[in-house]
Design a protein around this motif. Structure first.
Motif, mmCIF file in Angstrom:
data_model
loop_
_atom_site.group_PDB
_atom_site.id
_atom_site.type_symbol
_atom_site.label_atom_id
_atom_site.label_comp_id
_atom_site.label_asym_id
_atom_site.label_seq_id
_atom_site.Cartn_x
_atom_site.Cartn_y
_atom_site.Cartn_z
ATOM 1 N N LEU A 84 0.836 -1.111 0.065
ATOM 2 C CA LEU A 84 -0.098 -0.021 -0.101
ATOM 3 C C LEU A 84 0.989 1.094 -0.048
ATOM 4 C CD1 LEU A 84 -2.777 1.643 0.096
ATOM 5 C CD2 LEU A 84 -2.532 1.422 2.611
ATOM 6 N N LEU A 88 0.579 4.273 -2.869
ATOM 7 C CA LEU A 88 0.265 5.448 -2.832
ATOM 8 C C LEU A 88 1.755 6.444 -3.005
ATOM 9 C CD1 LEU A 88 -1.960 5.484 0.329
ATOM 10 C CD2 LEU A 88 -2.442 5.710 -2.037
ATOM 11 N N ASP A 179 -8.271 6.845 0.386
ATOM 12 C CA ASP A 179 -7.874 5.586 0.181
ATOM 13 C C ASP A 179 -8.695 4.586 1.397
ATOM 14 O OD1 ASP A 179 -6.154 3.228 0.076
ATOM 15 O OD2 ASP A 179 -5.032 3.478 1.747
ATOM 16 N N ASN A 212 -7.353 5.855 -4.855
ATOM 17 C CA ASN A 212 -6.639 4.377 -4.729
ATOM 18 C C ASN A 212 -7.864 3.782 -4.986
ATOM 19 O OD1 ASN A 212 -5.105 2.410 -4.822
ATOM 20 N ND2 ASN A 212 -5.056 2.232 -2.541
ATOM 21 N N ASN A 247 -4.386 -2.471 -8.553
ATOM 22 C CA ASN A 247 -4.579 -1.495 -8.184
ATOM 23 C C ASN A 247 -4.819 -0.254 -9.482
ATOM 24 O OD1 ASN A 247 -3.826 -2.695 -5.551
ATOM 25 N ND2 ASN A 247 -4.948 -0.846 -4.659
#
Length: 253
Positions: A84, A88, A179, A212, A247
């Motif tokens: 993650l 980001l 997110d 996201n 993603n």
């Protein structure tokens, strides 16, 4: 805690976590450090689970030590740090670290244990105000106790629903990071007109939203396509698919 208003003074008050190691007795420190060092070394061989805690929002959460780095995981995905943080970070790079560093206020919807805040502070060098929102009190407790959220001086934490927060604040943000997940599922309200229409009112001139999303299935990919098609009337949208394979990042300006 009420969302801040535009004219609110800077608020340095943060929720308090566990006492620092310096407050422990000498005997406790002597016992703690060798055990911690042993676990740290073992984590380069295999992951070590340090904590499991049940959350009404996110299911069973775990803190894992892997290659010397703490990770926060839900049953099916990374909640903070690990992949993650890389996802980001990539999105922030597309916006530009220099541009982000100049912003007065940044909003993080889905704070969790604060991996994106770490990137903002340590890599971007951001010194402005960061407002972090999360509905999951258990996640925030873990963040304070194991990821030192309460030691980030320019972070103000809000335990509330993101929908309520954006309806009740008048602060303008140069960057909004969205997110929001419950385990590996995204709430449906994210893809309905009211939410991102309201976010638009909170953006400062030339501000950006980093969104996201997860796109593992055909239906999730179609959901994103429908979202882009609808909101292209309100935003200029750049798409970054297949980030860490599953993603897709959307940058809205």
């Amino acid at each position: 805690m009420e969302p801040p208003r535009e004219n609110d003074p800077p608020d340095g008050r943060l929720c308090h976590g566990a006492p620092p190691v310096e407050n422990l007795s000498t005997d406790a420190q002597v016992l703690r450090y060798p055990i911690a060092m042993f676990k740290h070394l073992l984590s380069y061989i295999f992951p070590i689970t340090l904590l499991r805690k049940s959350s009404k929002v996110s299911g069973t959460l775990s803190v894992t030590l892997l290659s010397g780095k703490y990770l926060l995981n839900s049953p099916n995905t990374d909640y903070s740090f690990g992949s993650l943080q890389r996802i980001l970070r990539y999105g922030l790079q597309q916006i530009g670290f220099d541009a982000i560093a100049k912003q007065k206020n940044i909003l993080v919807l889905g704070l969790a244990a604060g991996s994106v805040v770490e990137t903002l502070v340590e890599e971007v060098g951001y010194q402005g105000h960061i407002h972090g929102v999360d509905i999951d009190e258990t996640v925030l407790e873990i963040g304070r106790e194991h990821f030192q959220l309460d030691q980030i001086k320019n972070l103000r934490i809000f335990h509330c629903d993101a929908q309520d927060y954006i309806k009740n604040t008048s602060v303008k943000y140069g960057l909004i990071i969205v997110d929001l997940f419950q385990d590996d599922q995204m709430p449906d309200f994210l893809f309905t007109p009211p939410f991102f229409s309201q976010l638009k009112t909170l953006l400062s001139p030339k501000g950006s939203i980093l969104f996201n999303t997860i796109t593992r299935t055909k239906s999730e990919k179609q959901r994103n396509q429908d979202f882009v098609q609808y909101f292209s009337k309100l935003y200029h949208i750049k798409r970054y698919p297949k980030v860490e394979e599953e993603n897709e990042l959307l940058i809205l300006t």
